[in-house]
Scaffold this active site. Structure first.
Site, PDB file in Angstrom:
ATOM      1  N   SER A   1       6.580  -8.409  -8.550  1.00  0.00           N
ATOM      2  CA  SER A   1       5.711  -7.802  -7.553  1.00  0.00           C
ATOM      3  C   SER A   1       5.117  -8.791  -6.563  1.00  0.00           C
ATOM      4  O   SER A   1       4.834  -8.422  -5.424  1.00  0.00           O
ATOM      5  CB  SER A   1       4.587  -7.019  -8.235  1.00  0.00           C
TER       6      SER A   1
ATOM      7  N   LYS B   1       4.380   4.347  -5.886  1.00  0.00           N
ATOM      8  CA  LYS B   1       4.924   3.498  -4.835  1.00  0.00           C
ATOM      9  C   LYS B   1       5.915   4.308  -3.984  1.00  0.00           C
ATOM     10  O   LYS B   1       5.508   5.054  -3.110  1.00  0.00           O
ATOM     11  CB  LYS B   1       5.520   2.247  -5.451  1.00  0.00           C
TER      12      LYS B   1
ATOM     13  N   HIS C   1       8.707  -1.587  -8.727  1.00  0.00           N
ATOM     14  CA  HIS C   1       9.000  -1.954  -7.337  1.00  0.00           C
ATOM     15  C   HIS C   1      10.490  -1.837  -7.012  1.00  0.00           C
ATOM     16  O   HIS C   1      10.910  -2.224  -5.918  1.00  0.00           O
ATOM     17  CB  HIS C   1       8.513  -3.372  -7.064  1.00  0.00           C
TER      18      HIS C   1
END
Length: 391
Positions: free
Chosen positions: A182, A241, A210
């Site tokens: 990240s 996300k 991610h």
């Protein structure tokens, strides 16, 4: 001694506030978008994990509103008891199909996903082996387990092999790694990790918080990117996300999922994902599946941004992802640069110890698919001007 005494001792936060460089808890006054209003001023947003830009998509918002009207505001209980909606089951089925795994278990947050998965699977005689730069939730999941944690140097496969050699023959071992790290935006060395896992009889879990919507075929994540979907045993991910919502998940073999579903305290004793969040995650997943070109477009914008940074002499850590870190090295210098960039109209994240090693501080910039080249150019020029003033 008063247990609260520690709260009144001077902290790093106090020292940074005294310098008027405190970078945290900046308040948004608008939607999470490519341009935001933050503390009364327009800022270009280069500090969000809203990779596909779906938080402002009218179709996604409408799905949340409809679920709110149909199901109400919440479920008032855990999935284990009264908190399961038909929509939760629908989300799990469709996500499992998308990720090409047997089953999916959803959790209320991504953080709880790692806590629940690791603590449920790693028992007293087991070992969990972690990359040193894994997310904090992975470390906390290890602490909650009854197993022994071993750590290997970041992306160092010789160090990983030394850890595997420490595992007794009669013990189980789970290797846990971020797919995309990240802070640095770099990829795990998944082919080498899987090869070592097979050689030493370990299992592999990838935190793809991610990675989903960012890399791999149609945004299917890190294992797909490397063609290793059949060798990674567990995917963990989030809805906060790329899928523009809140919640987390585990994708794995059906029997493993069933075990975790009945063993993970973070799943069994937490209220389930609220209806609107569930509907938004499901709508975003369907949108991603229908528009795989979003993933390619995001990668193209990130490549353009890297090129512009380099042209302007911005010192970056190279990556293959929309996370593009900028070297700033010293903590105070980092905070000064971040503050000046913020005041000039660009939001980026300061990465300081313990999120990085001392002397290797960063500004973390992250791109979303809704950015334009004009906005990237504007932001890059602002950042370059500030950074060069501090050379």
């Amino acid at each position: 001694m008063d247990i609260f005494a520690k709260c009144y001792e001077e902290t790093i936060a106090d020292k940074v506030r005294a310098l008027n460089l405190y970078p945290y808890f900046k308040a948004l006054e608008s939607r999470q978008d490519k341009e935001v209003m933050m503390e009364g001023k327009r800022r270009i947003m280069l500090g969000s994990n809203n990779y596909l830009g779906l938080t402002t998509d009218d179709r996604i918002i409408q799905a949340g509103l409809q679920a709110l009207e149909h199901y109400g505001t919440g479920c008032s209980g855990s999935r284990f008891l009264n908190g399961t909606l038909t929509m939760h089951l629908e989300l799990e089925r469709e996500l499992a199909k998308f990720l090409r795994k047997d089953d999916v278990v959803t959790f209320s947050t991504g953080y709880q996903s790692n806590l629940g998965i690791i603590s449920a699977l790693v028992g007293p005689k087991d070992y969990v082996i972690c990359d040193r730069e894994n997310h904090a939730s992975i470390y906390d999941g290890c602490k909650l387990s009854y197993g022994k944690m071993l750590r290997y140097r970041h992306s160092d496969m010789a160090s990983l092999e030394r850890c595997l050699k420490e595992v007794p023959e009669k013990s189980g071992a789970l290797i846990v790694t971020d797919g995309i790290f990240s802070m640095g935006g770099d990829l795990a060395k998944l082919p080498e990790i899987c090869e070592l896992a097979q050689r030493y009889g370990a299992r592999v879990m990838v935190d793809d918080a991610h990675g989903l919507g960012v890399i791999g075929e149609g945004g299917r994540g890190t294992a797909s990117h490397f063609g290793l979907e059949d060798q990674v045993d567990i995917y963990m991910g989030t809805f906060s996300k790329s899928l523009a919502s809140l919640g987390g998940y585990m994708a794995a073999n059906a029997r493993i999922c069933d075990y975790v579903r009945h063993s993970a305290r973070a799943h069994m004793f937490s209220a389930s994902i609220p209806p609107a969040n569930c509907a938004v995650a499901l709508a975003a997943l369907r949108h991603l599946e229908a528009h795989p070109e979003l993933v390619t477009h995001l990668a193209d914008l990130a490549s353009y941004g890297r090129e512009r940074y380099q042209e302007l002499g911005i010192p970056i850590m190279m990556s293959q992802t929309p996370i593009i870190p900028i070297y700033t090295y010293d903590p105070i210098r980092t905070l000064q640069i971040q503050d000046e960039i913020y005041e000039a109209g660009v939001y980026v994240n300061a990465v300081l110890p313990p999120a990085c090693t001392p002397g290797e501080c960063l500004l973390r910039t992250s791109f979303m698919a809704t950015l334009t080249k004009d906005l990237i150019n504007e932001a890059a020029e602002i950042m370059a001007g500030v950074i060069h003033r501090h050379e």
